[in-house]
Design a protein around this motif. Structure first.
Motif, short mmCIF file in Angstrom:
data_model
loop_
_atom_site.label_atom_id
_atom_site.label_comp_id
_atom_site.label_asym_id
_atom_site.label_seq_id
_atom_site.Cartn_x
_atom_site.Cartn_y
_atom_site.Cartn_z
N ILE A 62 48.29 1.47 5.30
CA ILE A 62 48.28 2.18 4.03
C ILE A 62 46.97 2.05 3.38
N ARG A 63 46.18 3.11 3.27
CA ARG A 63 44.53 3.12 3.12
C ARG A 63 44.35 3.24 1.51
N VAL A 64 45.55 3.80 0.84
CA VAL A 64 45.37 3.88 -0.63
C VAL A 64 46.16 2.69 -1.51
N PRO A 65 45.25 2.06 -2.08
CA PRO A 65 46.04 0.93 -2.87
C PRO A 65 46.95 1.35 -3.70
N ALA A 66 46.82 2.37 -4.34
CA ALA A 66 47.77 3.01 -5.28
C ALA A 66 48.98 3.09 -4.81
N GLU A 67 49.26 3.22 -3.70
CA GLU A 67 50.60 3.52 -3.05
C GLU A 67 51.37 2.35 -3.10
N VAL A 68 50.92 1.10 -3.13
CA VAL A 68 51.86 -0.09 -3.34
C VAL A 68 52.01 -0.65 -4.60
N GLU B 270 31.50 4.23 -8.18
CA GLU B 270 32.60 4.21 -7.13
C GLU B 270 32.92 3.14 -6.30
N GLY B 271 31.86 2.10 -6.16
CA GLY B 271 32.17 0.77 -5.49
C GLY B 271 32.90 -0.15 -6.46
N LEU B 272 32.45 -0.03 -7.76
CA LEU B 272 33.15 -0.80 -8.45
C LEU B 272 34.68 -0.64 -8.75
N LYS B 273 35.07 0.85 -8.67
CA LYS B 273 36.49 1.48 -8.79
C LYS B 273 37.20 0.76 -7.71
N SER B 274 36.41 0.95 -6.45
CA SER B 274 37.18 0.80 -5.24
C SER B 274 37.65 -0.92 -5.20
N SER B 275 36.80 -1.80 -5.75
CA SER B 275 36.85 -3.21 -5.75
C SER B 275 37.94 -3.64 -6.76
N LEU B 276 38.09 -2.90 -7.90
CA LEU B 276 39.04 -2.94 -8.94
C LEU B 276 40.35 -2.79 -8.39
N TYR C 103 33.15 -8.94 -3.74
CA TYR C 103 33.03 -7.56 -3.56
C TYR C 103 31.68 -7.22 -3.64
N ASN C 104 30.75 -8.37 -3.78
CA ASN C 104 29.31 -8.17 -4.06
C ASN C 104 29.01 -6.86 -5.13
N GLN C 105 29.91 -7.06 -6.40
CA GLN C 105 29.57 -6.21 -7.44
C GLN C 105 28.67 -6.72 -8.38
N ASP C 106 27.44 -6.17 -8.80
CA ASP C 106 26.51 -6.58 -9.62
C ASP C 106 26.91 -5.85 -11.24
N ILE C 107 27.72 -6.63 -12.19
CA ILE C 107 28.22 -6.14 -13.29
C ILE C 107 27.86 -6.69 -14.73
N ILE C 108 28.02 -5.97 -15.61
CA ILE C 108 27.98 -6.34 -16.91
C ILE C 108 29.01 -6.58 -17.53
N VAL C 109 29.60 -7.71 -18.20
CA VAL C 109 30.95 -7.49 -19.10
C VAL C 109 30.63 -7.60 -20.40
N THR C 110 31.16 -6.66 -21.34
CA THR C 110 30.95 -6.82 -22.39
C THR C 110 31.87 -7.83 -23.31
N VAL C 111 31.49 -7.62 -24.76
CA VAL C 111 32.38 -8.66 -25.46
C VAL C 111 33.84 -8.31 -25.43
N PRO C 112 34.69 -9.65 -25.29
CA PRO C 112 36.08 -9.47 -24.94
C PRO C 112 36.65 -9.04 -26.42
N ASN C 113 37.70 -8.10 -26.40
CA ASN C 113 38.33 -8.05 -27.64
C ASN C 113 39.81 -7.84 -27.25
#
Length: 601
Positions: free
Chosen positions: A263-269, A309-315, A360-370
């Motif tokens: 199963i290659r598409v995570p959304a299937e499960v 797209e890499g961040l989307k795949s990692s999520l 996943y080696n993602q370099d990300i910025i996190v905004t203020v939590p709400n």
């Protein structure tokens, strides 16, 4: 394996009461690890080992010799104890017939002890009580048993007394599990019916689905169907969990294991879905899980726009392994394209972002939590659910704003009651009740705005109580409050990612504190930069970043003063022009600094 020789159970408890250490002793008895060499073996993620907490539920198959000399299979699931990971516990409970409730003899019954017990009772699980840490000098076994009976309502007269650290009483506890946990029921010849309780992504196998078999048999080559989506796949591998996955021929009634079907598409499960045979489907699915309700929301943005797209795949892959994570695309004028993510709490947010960076080696910025606010429009009465300040209607259209409140149960040592009450009052807490389950501890009940506890409330509580305070909370609905959306302007330009919601009485204090922290991280320019906080068109706080200045008078060794003035006026006009066209770049550290409150509140 004959279902009569199988025992499916999980270990539940409050955080730090010894679940993972007890699981180590079980693994020791099964011969998986050497005595005193295992150290929370089932906590396999680096972040679990560093923080000393369980984040993911971990299944494992253990084989012992039963009372009659025949082999007995224990399918054990070690679960988290922190309130942010309650969903992991509920998924594990649905795959079991029994639960071992571990209570610390030095701490007694605490918030998550009660919450997890009720989860198990709601699923009709057999509860086996184990009082842990009886080897410690300050252990009070009799008082702990009394609390179990009075607070939870379970009979603790025959509770197992163990020390997960030394192994004392563990063998006796294993016999109690064998005797009291019922064996699975079901028909191996009936149509296949499996519950999906977890999954993970493997680079070579695709999505690996974790299942508990309730009816029928699943083996390699079977054509299976997911009942929620109707999608079908061919099984290429089945197995069960030891310290590493073990491939087997088939899984049947009562077995806990996995299957892979390319199963290659995570959304299937989908977690909670039922797997059945495509040729001979079952009539009714297994009761699934209630939908996850995120409590905290934050934006995740890639630092490099090309990594979207890499961040989307990692999520998507992370969501396979953590169904309590939700996300949807969003965009920001300051940060570009990213995702609005929902989390169970702030610890959950920290764990997810850390896993994205490490695994996943993602370099990300996190905004203020709400949190998610309910905004009622002035004329139409339309209700808007806004989990981000950018989703708020214009100020003139807002009739009122309602924010989520939680009913919190705070367990604290007697000597820390005053300090904790002061903290909750500063966070707009509404006192409900205080009780003493025993002389050493008090239970404070408060109603608190969720927005006030999602940042550093838990850390402050731990600091005040020297690590002994605990917090448990449930959503208690929405209330009308005097709230305002505050926009942050840098050089006159709104930065949507820095906008926040605050109570009107605290707006100026919070805004000034935020701008003072922000000023440390925004680089100086050749012109003065104004940092402002505004409600609508009204400025409520301001800080200036002093300009860099070139010494244009360096070449003037004398002469008429008008020559100097002319050079200074020319410089002044140039800076004014630069300010009109200049753009200020905000570094990642500035966004991270906003997550911190002042230490003195």
């Amino acid at each position: 394996m004959d279902p009569k020789s199988i025992r499916n159970f999980c270990i539940i408890a409050h955080i730090d009461h010894g679940k993972s250490t007890l699981a180590d002793r079980f693994l020791e008895r099964a011969g998986f690890i050497l005595k005193n060499k295992g150290d929370q073996v089932l906590d396999q993620m680096d972040i679990e080992k560093e923080r000393g907490i369980t984040i993911k539920a971990h299944p494992i198959r253990l084989t012992y010799t039963g009372r009659d000399g025949s082999p007995v299979v224990f399918n054990l699931i070690d679960t988290p104890g922190h309130v942010d990971f309650t969903y992991e516990v509920s998924r594990s409970i649905a795959a079991c017939e029994g639960a071992v409730l571990v209570v610390d003899a030095t701490q007694g019954v605490e918030a998550q002890t009660v919450a997890n017990t009720y989860l198990a009772l709601n699923h009709n699980l057999t509860i086996i009580t184990a009082v842990n840490k009886i080897d410690l000098p300050n252990a009070d076994v009799d008082e702990t048993k009394r609390e179990i009976e009075e607070i939870i309502g379970l009979d603790a007269s025959d509770a197992s007394l163990v020390s997960a650290k030394t192994g004392l009483g563990v063998d006796e506890l294993l016999r109690v599990i064998e005797d009291k946990v019922p064996s699975p029921s079901g028909d191996a010849d009936a149509p296949l019916k499996c519950l999906v309780f977890d999954s993970h992504f493997d680079t070579y196998k695709g999505v690996v689905v974790h299942i508990r078999v309730f009816e029928g048999t699943i083996e390699k080559g079977d054509r299976i169907q997911f009942m929620a989506t109707g999608t079908e796949f061919d099984v290429v591998e089945v197995g069960y969990f030891e310290l590493t996955p073990v491939v087997t021929d088939a899984l049947t009634v009562g077995d806990v294991g996995y299957f892979a079907a390319v199963i290659r598409v995570p959304a299937e499960v989908h977690i909670g879905d039922t797997v059945t045979s495509a040729a001979r489907p079952t009539a009714e699915p297994v009761p699934g899980y209630r939908p996850v309700l995120p409590m905290v929301f934050a934006g995740l943005y890639p630092i490099d726009a090309n990594d979207y797209e890499g961040l989307k795949s990692s999520l998507q892959r992370l969501q396979l392994n953590d169904a309590s994570l939700t996300f949807e695309p969003e965009s920001s004028g300051a940060l570009g394209f990213g995702f609005r993510c929902g989390f169970s709490g702030l610890l959950h947010l920290e764990v997810i972002t850390e896993r994205l960076r490490r695994e996943y080696n993602q370099d990300i910025i996190v905004t203020v939590p709400n949190v998610r606010y309910r905004v009622i429009k002035r004329n139409t009465g339309e209700e808007v659910l806004a989990d981000s300040p950018s989703k708020f209607p214009p100020l003139g259209e807002i009739e009122r704003i309602e924010e989520p409140f939680v009913k919190a149960e705070i367990v604290v040592p007697h000597e820390a009651i005053g300090d904790v009450m002061e903290l909750t009052n500063k966070r707009r807490g509404i006192y409900i009740n205080m009780s003493y389950p025993e002389s050493r501890r008090a239970v404070l009940e408060y109603e608190l705005p969720l927005s006030e506890i999602i940042t550093d409330f838990f850390d402050r509580l731990k600091s005040i109580t020297k690590g002994y305070g605990t917090l448990d909370y449930v959503l208690a609905g929405y209330r009308k409050e005097r709230l305002a959306k505050v926009d942050v302007l840098v050089n006159g330009t709104p930065v949507d990612a820095l906008s926040f919601i605050a109570h009107e009485d605290e707006v100026q204090h919070i805004a000034r504190s935020m701008l003072q922290r922000l000023r440390k991280y925004v680089p100086r320019q050749m012109y003065e930069v104004a940092l402002q906080a505004a409600i609508g068109g009204k400025i409520v706080a301001r800080e200036n970043i002093v300009q860099l200045r070139k010494d244009v008078l360096a070449k003037c060794y004398g002469g008429d003063v008008t020559r100097k003035r002319k050079l200074l006026e020319k410089q002044k006009e140039g800076k004014k022009k630069m300010k009109q066209i200049g753009k200020v770049s905000i570094p990642q550290e500035a966004f991270l600094s906003i997550l911190k409150r002042e230490s003195d509140d």
